[in-house]
Design a protein around this motif. Structure first.
Motif, PDB file in Angstrom:
ATOM      1  N   GLN B  17       0.586  -1.228   0.002  1.00 31.67           N
ATOM      2  CA  GLN B  17      -0.052  -0.067   0.071  1.00 31.67           C
ATOM      3  C   GLN B  17       0.970   1.209  -0.108  1.00 31.67           C
ATOM      4  N   SER B  18       2.061   1.292   0.833  1.00 27.83           N
ATOM      5  CA  SER B  18       2.997   2.388   1.036  1.00 27.83           C
ATOM      6  C   SER B  18       3.519   2.597  -0.243  1.00 27.83           C
ATOM      7  N   LYS B  19       3.917   1.915  -1.193  1.00 36.58           N
ATOM      8  CA  LYS B  19       4.339   1.887  -2.505  1.00 36.58           C
ATOM      9  C   LYS B  19       3.567   2.789  -3.298  1.00 36.58           C
ATOM     10  N   GLY B  20       2.144   2.416  -3.196  1.00 38.15           N
ATOM     11  CA  GLY B  20       1.321   3.176  -4.196  1.00 38.15           C
ATOM     12  C   GLY B  20       1.103   4.804  -3.702  1.00 38.15           C
ATOM     13  N   LYS B  21       1.192   4.824  -2.620  1.00 38.11           N
ATOM     14  CA  LYS B  21       0.959   6.177  -1.649  1.00 38.11           C
ATOM     15  C   LYS B  21       1.836   7.276  -2.147  1.00 38.11           C
ATOM     16  N   TYR B  22       3.095   7.188  -2.489  1.00 37.43           N
ATOM     17  CA  TYR B  22       4.038   8.031  -2.554  1.00 37.43           C
ATOM     18  C   TYR B  22       4.313   8.451  -3.841  1.00 37.43           C
ATOM     19  N   GLU B  23       3.581   7.867  -4.911  1.00 36.62           N
ATOM     20  CA  GLU B  23       3.700   8.490  -6.403  1.00 36.62           C
ATOM     21  C   GLU B  23       5.060   8.465  -6.765  1.00 36.62           C
ATOM     22  N   PHE B  24       5.604   7.159  -6.841  1.00 42.41           N
ATOM     23  CA  PHE B  24       7.309   7.167  -7.339  1.00 42.41           C
ATOM     24  C   PHE B  24       7.185   7.557  -8.772  1.00 42.41           C
ATOM     25  N   PHE B  25       8.302   8.473  -8.879  1.00 40.43           N
ATOM     26  CA  PHE B  25       8.793   8.813 -10.218  1.00 40.43           C
ATOM     27  C   PHE B  25      10.011   8.465 -10.157  1.00 40.43           C
ATOM     28  N   ASP B  26      10.640   7.319 -11.129  1.00 42.43           N
ATOM     29  CA  ASP B  26      11.876   6.825 -11.044  1.00 42.43           C
ATOM     30  C   ASP B  26      12.830   7.394 -12.202  1.00 42.43           C
ATOM     31  N   VAL B  27      14.023   8.012 -11.789  1.00 39.73           N
ATOM     32  CA  VAL B  27      14.683   8.621 -12.819  1.00 39.73           C
ATOM     33  C   VAL B  27      15.802   7.627 -13.300  1.00 39.73           C
ATOM     34  N   ASN B  28      15.759   6.326 -13.017  1.00 38.43           N
ATOM     35  CA  ASN B  28      16.634   5.453 -13.336  1.00 38.43           C
ATOM     36  C   ASN B  28      16.154   4.147 -13.786  1.00 38.43           C
ATOM     37  N   PHE B  29      15.628   4.416 -15.061  1.00 41.24           N
ATOM     38  CA  PHE B  29      14.821   3.380 -15.737  1.00 41.24           C
ATOM     39  C   PHE B  29      16.060   2.934 -17.071  1.00 41.24           C
ATOM     40  N   TRP B  30      16.188   1.747 -17.318  1.00 42.14           N
ATOM     41  CA  TRP B  30      16.873   1.620 -18.326  1.00 42.14           C
ATOM     42  C   TRP B  30      16.389   0.487 -19.634  1.00 42.14           C
ATOM     43  N   LEU B  31      16.358   0.988 -20.850  1.00 41.18           N
ATOM     44  CA  LEU B  31      16.129  -0.048 -22.121  1.00 41.18           C
ATOM     45  C   LEU B  31      17.040  -0.700 -22.550  1.00 41.18           C
ATOM     46  N   THR B  32      16.957  -2.047 -22.373  1.00 41.13           N
ATOM     47  CA  THR B  32      18.080  -2.847 -22.636  1.00 41.13           C
ATOM     48  C   THR B  32      17.592  -4.227 -23.497  1.00 41.13           C
ATOM     49  N   ALA B  33      18.564  -4.407 -24.421  1.00 44.45           N
ATOM     50  CA  ALA B  33      18.042  -5.631 -25.149  1.00 44.45           C
ATOM     51  C   ALA B  33      18.688  -6.824 -24.682  1.00 44.45           C
ATOM     52  N   THR B  34      19.608  -6.747 -23.692  1.00 41.07           N
ATOM     53  CA  THR B  34      20.400  -7.987 -23.279  1.00 41.07           C
ATOM     54  C   THR B  34      19.599  -8.767 -22.425  1.00 41.07           C
ATOM     55  N   ALA B  35      19.818 -10.031 -22.552  1.00 34.40           N
ATOM     56  CA  ALA B  35      19.174 -10.936 -21.454  1.00 34.40           C
ATOM     57  C   ALA B  35      20.653 -11.613 -20.882  1.00 34.40           C
ATOM     58  N   LEU B  36      21.658 -11.158 -21.060  1.00 37.05           N
ATOM     59  CA  LEU B  36      22.796 -11.839 -20.246  1.00 37.05           C
ATOM     60  C   LEU B  36      23.040 -11.256 -18.993  1.00 37.05           C
ATOM     61  N   ARG B  37      23.459 -12.181 -17.919  1.00 38.65           N
ATOM     62  CA  ARG B  37      23.836 -12.159 -16.595  1.00 38.65           C
ATOM     63  C   ARG B  37      22.521 -11.326 -15.680  1.00 38.65           C
ATOM     64  N   THR B  38      21.251 -11.676 -16.124  1.00 44.21           N
ATOM     65  CA  THR B  38      20.108 -11.334 -15.393  1.00 44.21           C
ATOM     66  C   THR B  38      19.225 -12.554 -15.023  1.00 44.21           C
ATOM     67  N   PHE B  39      18.487 -12.211 -13.872  1.00 45.10           N
ATOM     68  CA  PHE B  39      17.854 -13.448 -13.612  1.00 45.10           C
ATOM     69  C   PHE B  39      16.269 -13.445 -14.139  1.00 45.10           C
ATOM     70  N   TYR B  40      15.959 -12.313 -14.835  1.00 43.34           N
ATOM     71  CA  TYR B  40      14.424 -11.856 -15.543  1.00 43.34           C
ATOM     72  C   TYR B  40      14.802 -10.964 -16.445  1.00 43.34           C
ATOM     73  N   PRO B  41      15.105 -11.281 -17.646  1.00 42.83           N
ATOM     74  CA  PRO B  41      15.387 -10.439 -18.953  1.00 42.83           C
ATOM     75  C   PRO B  41      14.024  -9.419 -19.171  1.00 42.83           C
ATOM     76  N   ILE B  42      14.366  -8.389 -19.179  1.00 42.51           N
ATOM     77  CA  ILE B  42      13.160  -7.243 -19.717  1.00 42.51           C
ATOM     78  C   ILE B  42      13.675  -6.632 -21.006  1.00 42.51           C
ATOM     79  N   THR B  43      13.504  -6.896 -22.054  1.00 39.87           N
ATOM     80  CA  THR B  43      14.325  -6.561 -23.244  1.00 39.87           C
ATOM     81  C   THR B  43      13.083  -5.549 -24.296  1.00 39.87           C
ATOM     82  N   ASN B  44      12.245  -5.334 -23.618  1.00 43.85           N
ATOM     83  CA  ASN B  44      11.710  -4.263 -24.534  1.00 43.85           C
ATOM     84  C   ASN B  44      10.752  -3.313 -23.980  1.00 43.85           C
TER      85      ASN B  44
END
Lengths: 264, 270
Positions: B17-44
C-alpha cells in the motif's frame, strides 16, 4: 512499520570500518530501528573482532551487546586464520550457546583462500560444537582483487568434508557469477545456505533463489549497520513468492539454524 | 507462530500500500536488449511498462543501454522512438563531446530532445573515453545550464573533484549523482560535504543504502535533495523504495524524494 518483532537478521555488524563515515551506530539507536522494522534478533559479527584482529575485544563487545539488548543481539565468533589456535582458544573460553550462535570467517579480509589448510581447525571445531559457519562470499572482482579468496567454489572441499556443518554463503556470492556459484553449491550440498545481505539488489534475485534452491535454504541478511535493513527487507517483502517462502526466509530458517526461539 | 504469519501478511500488505501512496517517479529506468547476466530479462519497452505498474512506479525516466554499449546518439534516437507513445515515460539521453564538433549544433539538438520528452542528460566520460574538462564538454554543460536540463553522472565515471568543479562552474545546472556500480556508502566522506556545499547537487537513491542514511541526511543535516531511482530492470525497485516508504522522516520529504523533487526539476526546465 509494526511493533511486532519477528524477523531474524543473519548477517549484521556492530562496530566501525575505516572505509567510510558511520553516523550513529549506538546500540540504543540500533534497537529502536529494529523495533520499528519488526526485527527481533540480529546475528552480529562485530567488526573489531572480525577485521581488526582483536578477537577478545570483539567477544567482549558481543557479550556486552547481548546484555544491553536483553538477548536480541546474538553473535558470531570471528575466526581469523592468521591466529587460528588463539581464536579457537578464545571460543572455547567464552563458549556460551545463548550468545554465540555460529562462526564467521572472511577470507578476503584475512588474506587466505577459503580452501586454505589454515581453515581446517575451525571446521573441525564447528563440527565438534555443532556451530554453523558463515563466510563472506563474492564474485571475482576487477576492482577488488581479494574477493577471489572468497569465490564460492573455494569452499567446496570443506563443505563436502564436513556435511554436519551448516555453511552459510554470506551475500550469496555478491555478484551474478558468484550467485550462480553459490546456487550450484546449495543444489549439490544439503548443508549449504545462502543469505541475502549486502548490496545485492539484482532484479528478481529473491525469486531466482527460491526457484532454484527453495526458500528453506535462503536467509534474510542485511549487512547492517553498514547498509540499511530496509533495502533487503523491501526486496523480500515485495518478492513474488509465497507467504510461506517469506516466513522461511525472514525468520523460520534462521531460527532453526541458529537455535533461536521465535516469540509469537 | 500462526500469529506471526498473520502479522507478516499485514506487514507485506502495508508495504504494498505504501508503495502506491508516494507516487514514485523513477529517474533511473533502462531500456536494454540484453538477457545476459540477469535473472529475469526485460528486453522491450512493453515489458518495462508492465513491470513499472507492478511495482507501483507511476512515471519513469528511461535511458537506452545502446548509448553506452554502441553509440550514444543512435541510442538516443532509438529511445525517443520507443517512448513516444507512453505518456508516463520520459527520456534520459546520453551525450558526448562530438555534440559540439563541426556542424552539430548543441542548442538545436538539446531543444529537439526537450521537445521529445527528454528531461535528463547523462554523460559517461570513462565508458565513452572523454574528459569532463571545460574545453571538452563546457559548451554542452553551459547550454544545459541555460535550459536547466539536469545532468546525471555515475560516481564511478568521475571523481568528487570533478563533481565539485561542475557544481561550482554551472551553479544553475542541477547535477544528479548516481551510485552505480559501487556503494555510495564508501564515498560518504566526499558526497556529504558536497551536498552541504552545493544547492544544485542531488543524489539518486538506488545505491544510497547506508544505515539510517535518510534519517541522518534529512533530519540532522536538513538535506532532502534526493531523487528516487531504482536502476531497473537491472536492480529490484523494492530495495530503494522501502528506505523511503519506511524511513523515519517527514511525510512531505518522503513525497519529495519519491517523485516531487524530480518533478520540480522537470518543471524548471526552460
Amino acid at each position: 512499520m509494526r511493533s511486532e518483532k519477528m524477523f531474524i537478521d543473519s548477517h549484521f555488524h556492530l562496530g566501525y570500518s575505516k572505509d567510510f563515515y558511520f553516523h550513529d551506530i549506538t546500540l540504543d539507536r540500533c534497537l529502536k530501528t529494529m523495533d520499528a522494522l519488526g526485527i527481533s534478533y540480529c546475528i552480529n559479527a562485530n567488526l573489531i573482532g572480525l577485521t581488526y584482529g582483536t578477537q577478545e575485544t570483539g567477544i567482549e563487545e558481543n557479550k556486552r551487546a547481548y546484555e544491553l539488548s536483553q538477548g536480541r543481539i546474538l553473535s558470531y565468533f570471528a575466526f581469523d586464520p592468521n591466529q587460528g589456535e588463539k581464536c579457537i582458544e578464545a571460543m572455547e573460553t567464552h563458549f556460551d550457546r545463548n550468545i554465540f550462535k555460529a562462526i564467521k570467517i572472511h577470507p578476503s579480509f584475512h588474506g587466505f583462500y577459503g580452501s586454505a589448510p589454515e581453515y581446517e581447525i575451525v571446521w573441525r571445531y564447528a563440527k565438534a560444537k555443532g556451530l554453523p559457519i558463515m563466510s563472506h562470499t563474492w564474485a571475482v572482482s576487477a576492482y577488488n582483487p581479494v574477493q577471489k579468496l572468497s569465490y564460492p567454489p573455494v569452499f567446496e572441499n570443506y563443505i563436502r568434508k564436513y556435511p554436519e556443518v551448516s555453511f552459510i554463503c554470506g551475500h550469496s556470492g555478491g555478484r551474478y557469477d558468484g550467485i550462480m556459484q553459490c546456487v550450484k553449491l546449495a543444489i549439490k550440498y544439503k548443508n549449504v545456505f545462502l543469505d541475502t545481505s549486502g548490496d545485492v539488489y539484482n532484479n528478481r534475485f529473491i525469486e531466482f533463489l527460491v526457484g532454484k534452491i527453495g526458500s528453506k535454504k535462503v536467509l534474510f541478511g542485511s549487512d547492517a549497520l553498514w547498509m540499511d535493513w530496509r533495502t533487503q527487507l523491501g526486496m523480500i517483502l515485495g518478492a513474488d513468492i509465497s507467504l510461506q517462502d517469506k516466513r522461511n526466509i525472514l525468520y523460520e530458517n534462521a531460527a532453526a539454524i541458529f537455535g533461536v526461539q521465535l516469540k509469537a | 507462530v500462526s500469529n506471526l504469519e498473520k502479522q507478516l501478511d499485514v506487514i507485506i500488505d502495508e508495504f504494498k500500500q505504501s508503495k502506491g501512496k508516494y507516487e514514485f517517479f523513477d529517474v533511473n529506468f533502462w531500456l536494454t536488449a540484453t538477457a545476459l547476466r540477469t535473472f529475469y530479462p526485460i528486453t522491450n519497452v512493453e515489458m518495462l511498462v508492465s513491470e513499472m505498474k507492478k511495482h507501483a512506479i507511476e512515471k519513469a525516466v528511461v535511458t537506452n543501454s545502446e548509448c553506452i554499449e554502441y553509440d550514444p546518439f543512435k541510442g538516443n534516437k532509438d529511445l525517443l522512438e520507443c517512448i513516444k507513445d507512453y505518456d508516463k515515460l520520459y527520456g534520459g539521453i546520453v551525450v558526448a563531446p562530438e555534440l559540439s564538433f563541426g556542424e552539430r549544433v548543441i542548442a538545436d539538438y538539446m531543444d529537439q530532445m526537450i521537445e521529445n520528452k527528454v528531461v535528463v542528460v547523462r554523460m559517461f566520460p570513462k565508458r565513452l573515453n572523454h574528459t569532463m574538462s571545460k574545453w571538452s564538454v563546457g559548451e554542452i554543460l553551459k547550454y544545459m545550464e541555460h535550459r536547466r536540463l539536469p545532468l546525471m553522472l555515475w560516481h564511478t565515471e568521475v571523481n568528487w573533484d570533478i563533481v565539485d568543479g561542475i557544481c561550482n562552474e554551472y551553479k544553475e545546472l542541477p547535477v544528479i549523482i548516481e551510485g552505480n556500480d559501487q556503494k555510495l556508502l564508501y564515498h560518504n566522506r566526499s558526497f556529504i560535504p558536497l551536498l552541504l556545499k552545493h544547492k544544485n547537487l542531488y543524489i539518486e537513491t538506488h545505491n544510497f543504502i547506508f544505515y539510517n542514511g535518510f534519517e541522518y541526511m534529512v533530519n540532522d543535516l536538513k538535506i532532502d535533495r534526493f531523487i528516487f531511482g531504482s536502476y531497473f530492470p537491472f536492480n529490484d525497485p523494492n530495495a530503494s523504495m522501502m528506505t523511503i516508504t519506511h524511513g523515519d522522516i517527514d511525510e512531505d520529504v518522503k513525497f519529495k524524494i519519491a517523485g516531487r523533487n524530480l518533478q520540480t526539476l522537470i518543471d524548471n526546465i526552460r
